[in-house]
Design a protein around this motif. Structure first.
Motif: not given
Lengths: 378, 292
Positions: B5, B8-9, B64-66, B68, B106, B270, B272-273, B275
């Motif tokens: 993990r 991956l991060t 997070q949330p990323y 990508l 959004f 979608k 927002i924030g 993201r």
């Protein structure tokens, strides 16, 4: 990620924040055997809290029918599907919680509910599962043809997914009673909480453009009064109180007694990992496979204990205190001699006393004093 | 599983940093001096001339949330100042105009960030390294261009007979809810949350931050913004007085050099924030007053 203890799954788990339990935890027990789906709780909540702009579609409290109903639609099957089949090993959950199963780019495994998901709160109402063959009949207690009403509010979780997901830290859990709130001044309407809450209990207000949720009727709770959905329930389905952790059980505390001592009240989808604080007495007519998926491995024992409740004066007494007072019952007692149960508030004042068994009155068919016949007396 | 993990991060983070570093090396933005008013209007003739810079937006992979794979890959940026005001023109392609917030939709948005002090971490500032963020939102623009997106605008076919204590009659325009009994149901409005205000002055919000999760509406609102959607893209102007007397004023002024960073959100995807697509710091050079 921190490692925290979640007693509902019998193990430690990963959560974005360290364990921080409130001084007292808001909790409630809902007896699913008694709910008749009248929605009085829903209306009490609606008329109290969600009659503003943008709240038209909101039900902080809702009652759906299981197996097919859901508000938002399919909230349970969708998160279970995302999580995939997960094993229990006895009382210990060996699968992944929604925090542990979260993809790399998210804090919580969840999904964004669509507008249509909120638009059919009565879908599946009264629709039974299964069927009876011609000439077939039901046996007790488990039915072949079954459904049950399922009343729901925010679980005021020990490990809220909404709180975990909010990148703004705009959601908080009150240290004094464990009620989970969205800061209406700080929220920016990102809806990460709406995605994350597996129970579908955070809702977006499209007029105010911020998220809102059940507030546990905290202004009432602060005054020692149970929430509106509890006190308005005509079926006396609900009892709200405070819950201790399993290592600090107070047997005369109603919720502790039902959850920890008798274990008749069970968590809802404990495998999700939120340690929610609304507990359910499972319906005895429903197949156990379905109930085990919803309420975990304690189902068989809970139903057995509940069905023997008539021979258990303490359990029977406490079940009779459901819905009999608006005060929060901090402790209870049963009196075998008088056949009564009583509840006490924070200052140990008696706030309610009820007979466990109503006395029987036998009246003769012919009333000699009034020279009349009685019939259809009830 | 944990080690896996972690790797991956880190992967997208490394990826993002490599993009940003390359970007920063080649980018600087000349903030032209103009001897005129600087209107917050993407249609202003002054925008037709002067240099622009292409700003690459990279994935947000730190908090997070990323995001990508940001939908908006680049912004075209111009900037001017007149000694008193500074204005940025931000343009980008977006096939769909997203400006209404239903429960599952959004809005498009764009933001720029400037350190309040000499410098600040790209992660929206850091403790005691505050950043000023000017954030334009398409839904606020919709409120201003048309009217506040009340229930009657969002759901024209909806009808409610009654809201307790609400004055007037259906559809009970929210702007008339002035009595405290009705307003107690309008939490965000009563608490001063800018999102919930029916009467918006401008489509830009002035914010401050000291790191992720600390974003806060600035007490003093001096920035103005206006966006126009046309020909498959947005053109947005965000303008602000260089000096307002606010302690959160950046150390910018004629002849000075300040770092500026950008972010953009595609509401249709979608975003927002957190993201969002983000740039690295771009060097903005403000020409001296009188410079051509």
């Amino acid at each position: 990620m921190a490692t925290v203890k979640n007693w509902q799954i019998g193990r430690e788990m990963e959560y974005p924040y360290p364990e921080s339990r409130p001084q007292r935890q808001f909790a409630a027990v809902f007896d699913l055997n008694k709910c008749i789906g009248c929605q009085t709780c829903t209306m009490a909540c609606k008329t109290t809290w969600t009659v503003g702009k943008g709240q038209e579609y909101m039900q902080w409290n809702n009652v759906e029918s299981k197996p097919y109903g859901g508000y938002p639609m399919g909230w349970d099957v969708r998160i279970l599907d995302k999580l995939g089949p997960q094993p229990w090993e006895g009382g210990k959950y060996a699968g992944e919680t929604i925090f542990e199963a979260a993809p790399t780019d998210e804090r919580v495994l969840g999904y964004l509910k669509e507008e249509l998901d909120w638009s059919h709160s009565n879908a599946g109402e009264d629709e039974p599962a299964g069927s009876l063959d011609t000439g077939g009949y039901e046996t007790m207690p488990t039915h072949k043809l079954w459904f049950f009403y399922f009343p729901r509010i925010c679980m005021h979780c020990t490990y809220p997914a909404c709180l975990a997901a909010c990148p703004r830290e705009a959601i908080y859990k009150r240290p004094e009673d464990g009620i989970v709130l969205v800061d209406q001044g700080r929220c920016r309407g990102y809806r990460e909480c709406v995605r994350a809450c597996p129970y579908g209990k955070v809702l977006f207000n499209p007029v105010l453009r911020i998220s809102q949720k059940c507030i546990g009727c905290y202004p009432a709770v602060e005054q020692g009064i149970q929430p509106r959905c509890v006190t308005s329930c005509i079926g006396k389905v609900r009892l709200m109180g405070f819950l201790s952790t399993p290592d600090d059980v107070k047997p005369d505390r109603p919720i502790d007694f039902l959850v920890h001592v008798k274990k008749v009240a069970l968590p809802l989808y404990p495998q999700l990992g939120l340690e929610g604080n609304i507990y359910y007495i499972p319906p005895v007519n429903v197949p156990k496979e379905f109930l085990r998926q919803m309420f975990g491995p304690g189902v068989d024992q809970a139903i057995e204990t509940y069905l023997k409740g008539k021979d258990d004066p303490e359990l029977l007494g406490l079940l009779h205190l459901f819905g009999d007072t608006k005060e929060i019952i901090e402790s209870f007692k049963t009196f075998r001699e008088s056949g009564e149960a009583a509840g006490y508030d924070k200052k140990e004042r008696e706030v309610v006393r009820v007979p466990i068994k109503e006395p029987d009155y036998l009246r003769p068919f012919f009333d000699a004093a009034r020279q009349v016949y009685r019939h259809n007396i009830s | 599983m944990k080690a896996q993990r972690t790797i991956l991060t880190l992967l997208p983070l490394m990826l993002a940093l490599s993009v940003s570093v390359a970007d920063a090396q080649q980018k600087s933005l000349t903030v032209r001096y103009v001897n005129s008013a600087v209107p917050a209007d993407p249609g202003w003739s002054g925008w037709e001339t002067g240099p622009s810079v292409e700003v690459t937006l990279a994935p947000q992979t730190v908090a997070q949330p990323y995001l990508l794979s940001p939908s908006i890959k680049r912004l075209t940026v111009k900037a001017v100042h007149n000694g008193g005001w500074i204005a940025f023109l931000l343009a980008w392609k977006d096939a769909t105009k997203s400006s209404v917030m239903y429960t599952d939709t959004f809005r498009d948005a764009v933001a720029l960030m400037v350190p309040v002090g000499k410098s600040a971490p790209i992660r929206m500032g850091g403790p005691n390294e505050r950043a000023l963020i000017l954030h334009w939102k398409a839904d606020w623009q919709e409120d201003i261009d048309k009217t506040f997106q009340d229930v009657a605008q969002l759901y024209p076919n909806a009808w409610l007979d009654w809201y307790p204590f609400a004055p007037g009659e259906p559809p009970y325009d929210i702007r008339h809810w002035t009595n405290p009994e009705a307003r107690r149901y309008l939490t965000g409005w009563v608490l001063g949350n800018p999102r919930s205000q029916p009467d918006k002055r401008t489509a830009a919000e002035e914010q401050i931050a000291e790191g992720f999760s600390t974003l806060t509406t600035n007490e003093r609102q001096s920035a103005v913004g206006k966006g126009v959607y046309a020909n498959g893209g947005w053109r947005v102007v965000i303008a602000r007085p260089l000096v307002t007397g606010d302690p959160n004023d950046p150390a910018w002024g004629p002849g000075k050099v300040v770092p500026v960073a950008f972010a953009a959100w595609d509401g249709g995807e979608k975003e927002i924030g957190a993201r969002k697509g983000i740039s690295d710091w771009i060097t903005a050079k403000l020409n001296p007053v009188g410079a051509k």
